[in-house]
Write an enzyme that holds these catalytic residues in place. Structure first.
Site, short mmCIF file in Angstrom:
data_model
loop_
_atom_site.label_atom_id
_atom_site.label_comp_id
_atom_site.label_asym_id
_atom_site.label_seq_id
_atom_site.Cartn_x
_atom_site.Cartn_y
_atom_site.Cartn_z
N ALA A 114 38.89 50.81 37.38
CA ALA A 114 40.07 51.26 38.28
C ALA A 114 40.94 49.60 38.62
CB ALA A 114 39.69 51.81 39.53
N ASP A 142 23.92 50.41 44.25
CA ASP A 142 24.49 49.21 43.79
C ASP A 142 24.59 48.25 45.11
OD1 ASP A 142 25.16 47.31 41.96
OD2 ASP A 142 27.14 48.24 41.73
N THR A 151 35.61 48.14 37.13
CA THR A 151 35.39 48.29 35.80
C THR A 151 36.16 49.72 35.41
OG1 THR A 151 33.51 49.42 36.87
CG2 THR A 151 33.01 47.64 35.29
N VAL A 211 42.91 47.96 41.82
CA VAL A 211 43.07 48.19 43.20
C VAL A 211 44.55 47.55 43.38
CG1 VAL A 211 42.08 48.28 45.44
CG2 VAL A 211 40.72 48.51 43.40
N LYS A 237 43.50 52.97 44.76
CA LYS A 237 42.51 52.63 43.77
C LYS A 237 43.06 53.68 42.56
CE LYS A 237 37.64 51.42 42.92
NZ LYS A 237 36.24 51.41 43.40
P1 AMP Z 1 36.19 47.70 42.85
O1 AMP Z 1 36.61 48.49 41.69
O2 AMP Z 1 36.03 48.83 44.15
O3 AMP Z 1 35.25 46.90 42.52
O4 AMP Z 1 37.31 46.92 43.51
C1 AMP Z 1 37.81 45.65 42.91
C2 AMP Z 1 38.59 44.77 43.85
O5 AMP Z 1 39.59 45.11 44.53
C3 AMP Z 1 37.55 44.31 44.79
O6 AMP Z 1 36.70 43.17 44.41
C4 AMP Z 1 38.41 44.19 45.93
O7 AMP Z 1 38.65 42.65 45.88
C5 AMP Z 1 39.53 44.69 45.83
N1 AMP Z 1 39.46 45.98 46.75
C6 AMP Z 1 38.92 47.08 46.34
N2 AMP Z 1 39.05 48.27 47.54
C7 AMP Z 1 39.67 47.24 48.51
C8 AMP Z 1 39.86 47.79 49.81
N3 AMP Z 1 39.82 48.82 50.32
N4 AMP Z 1 40.58 46.73 50.57
C9 AMP Z 1 40.98 45.52 49.76
N5 AMP Z 1 40.62 45.29 48.84
C10 AMP Z 1 39.93 46.19 48.14
#
Ligand code: AMP
Length: 421
Positions: A87, A202, A85, A89, A105
């Site tokens: 960021a 969450d 939402t 990644v 991120k």
């Molecule tokens: P988030 O904003 O943390 O929900 O991350 C968005 C998406 O990025 C996640 O659903 C994962 O597919 C990927 N992602 C986030 N953090 C990681 C991580 N540390 N290693 C690999 N993929 C990640």
């Protein structure tokens, strides 16, 4: 002998040789002590503050910027991995060694917020700086890039998340020993958060990411907050609806770690039935589902509940489901597993088991032992599939954990899975 959930294998998977490096960013300089876990997940002494983000305190702006540049230069950003939402990644790697992979991120700048940072991003940064545990995603570094974008450098978790495994019934097969291993990792993470006065708020399968060695890591601290001050009102509008406990649905503004424990219980249930247990389409439907599947909250089973501001339940009262009803649906994790599940889903948050009590439950000491993390099932495109492709899993069926013979248990697992085809 069963493996105690309080004992964890040391994480060999630390991606960078050193601890998180100093962030030169002034806005993170309020960070205080960091909680760290010893190799068995027990909190140990914090890192010396001098090595931490306070390193920049009192430094000139030039020096701060120079440090930021140095930090930024340590990483090379690659392809996009996903989008959240607040960021994007990206996959990244250490400049000195492309084999050292990281996730970067990049927080989107949002003009409507102070400093351009969404509160979720600030929360995630604050809590990840403080929490270091083998089952919590590790924040390795922080730097700002052009346009004041903030970048969190996180350990790279390449094996997807628990939701992907649960849903992929055609390719991913697992049993009670695997569920016990995943639940152990999740419970240790939640216990560590609570022990450090942090509510995650969450917890759901999608926020449980999997490291290359099979270790599950609790991620996405965007809704987390500290609960050191019990008198303080908190928002009830947290936790993804399917995993939201009844006290929040009824509008409680004072709550505790019990909110996370409810979510943990629903992850447990979902691991067993391989589908969300309470998938409400609205808050009203969510409450109706809780009443129907668990029991209607009343002043008898939860003294004072009817006084909660938004208390409203369907008129036909369902008595709280007893153990035999739970055994019918969740019996694959054995009587002790079902006992633990029921305690996580106690309607009254004061009667709900705590994360620490969960770790002391008898379930962990009954057979089967939790699967070693390296042997846990992985998603198919991760290149490995622990069991034969002819043994497909069907919704809601896992091996019976009451089989005490280790070899027999393995055979039973195969036969059980084969029989469900
Ligand atoms: P988030 O904003 O943390 O929900 O991350 C968005 C998406 O990025 C996640 O659903 C994962 O597919 C990927 N992602 C986030 N953090 C990681 C991580 N540390 N290693 C690999 N993929 C990640």
């Amino acid at each position: 002998m069963a493996v105690s959930p309080l004992i964890v294998h040391p994480t060999e998977g630390t991606l960078l040789p050193s601890r998180p490096l100093s962030s030169p960013l002034k806005r993170q300089q309020q960070a205080t002590h960091s909680a760290v876990a010893s190799s068995n997940g027990t909190p140990a002494l914090a890192r010396p503050p001098g090595q931490d983000l306070q390193a920049g305190l009192g430094m000139s702006l030039d020096l701060v910027e120079q440090m930021n540049e140095d930090e930024k230069r340590k990483y090379v950003k690659g392809r996009k991995l996903g989008e959240g939402t607040y960021a994007n990644v990206y996959l990244g790697h250490a400049r000195h060694d492309p084999a050292v992979r990281v996730a970067i991120k990049k927080i989107k700048v949002q003009k409507e917020f102070r400093d351009g940072l969404a509160p979720d991003a600030v929360r995630e940064l604050k809590h990840l700086q403080e929490l270091h545990h083998p089952n919590i995603i590790n924040l390795l570094s922080v730097f700002s890039s052009k346009d004041q974008n903030l970048n969190l450098v996180l350990e790279y978790l390449p094996l997807g998340d628990l939701e992907e495994l649960i849903r992929d019934v055609d390719h991913v097969r697992y049993g009670a020993a695997d569920i016990k291993a995943w639940m152990g990792m999740l419970t240790r993470a939640v216990w560590f958060c609570h022990d450090n006065c942090v509510l995650h708020r969450d917890i759901k399968p999608n926020n449980l990411l999997i490291a290359a060695d099979g270790e599950v890591k609790l991620a996405d601290f965007g809704l987390a907050r500290s609960f050191a001050d019990p008198g303080r009102k908190m928002t009830a509008n947290v936790i993804t609806r399917w995993y939201r406990p009844p006290e929040l649905l009824f509008g409680a503004r004072h709550y505790s770690g019990a909110v996370d424990v409810w979510s943990v219980g629903l992850v447990f249930a979902e691991l067993v039935i391989r589908a969300p247990f309470l998938p409400g389409n609205s808050e009203v439907e969510q409450i109706a589902l809780i009443c129907r599947q668990i029991g209607t909250p009343t002043d008898d089973n939860w003294p004072g509940v009817t006084q909660l501001k938004e208390y409203t339940v369907p008129s036909d009262v369902t008595p709280v489901w007893d153990k035999s009803a739970y055994m019918g649906r969740f019996g694959a994790v054995g009587a002790e597993g079902v006992d633990l599940l029921m305690r996580t889903l106690a309607l009254d948050p004061r009667k709900r088991i705590t994360a620490r009590e969960m770790l002391e439950h008898r379930w962990w000491r009954t057979e089967p032992r939790p699967t070693r993390k390296e042997e846990l099932p992985r998603k198919q495109d991760g290149g490995e599939d622990k069991m034969g492709s002819d043994l497909k899993r069907r919704n809601g069926v896992v091996e019976d954990e009451n089989n005490n013979n280790a070899r027999g248990a393995k055979v039973a697992r195969k036969l059980d899975f084969g029989a469900t085809k």
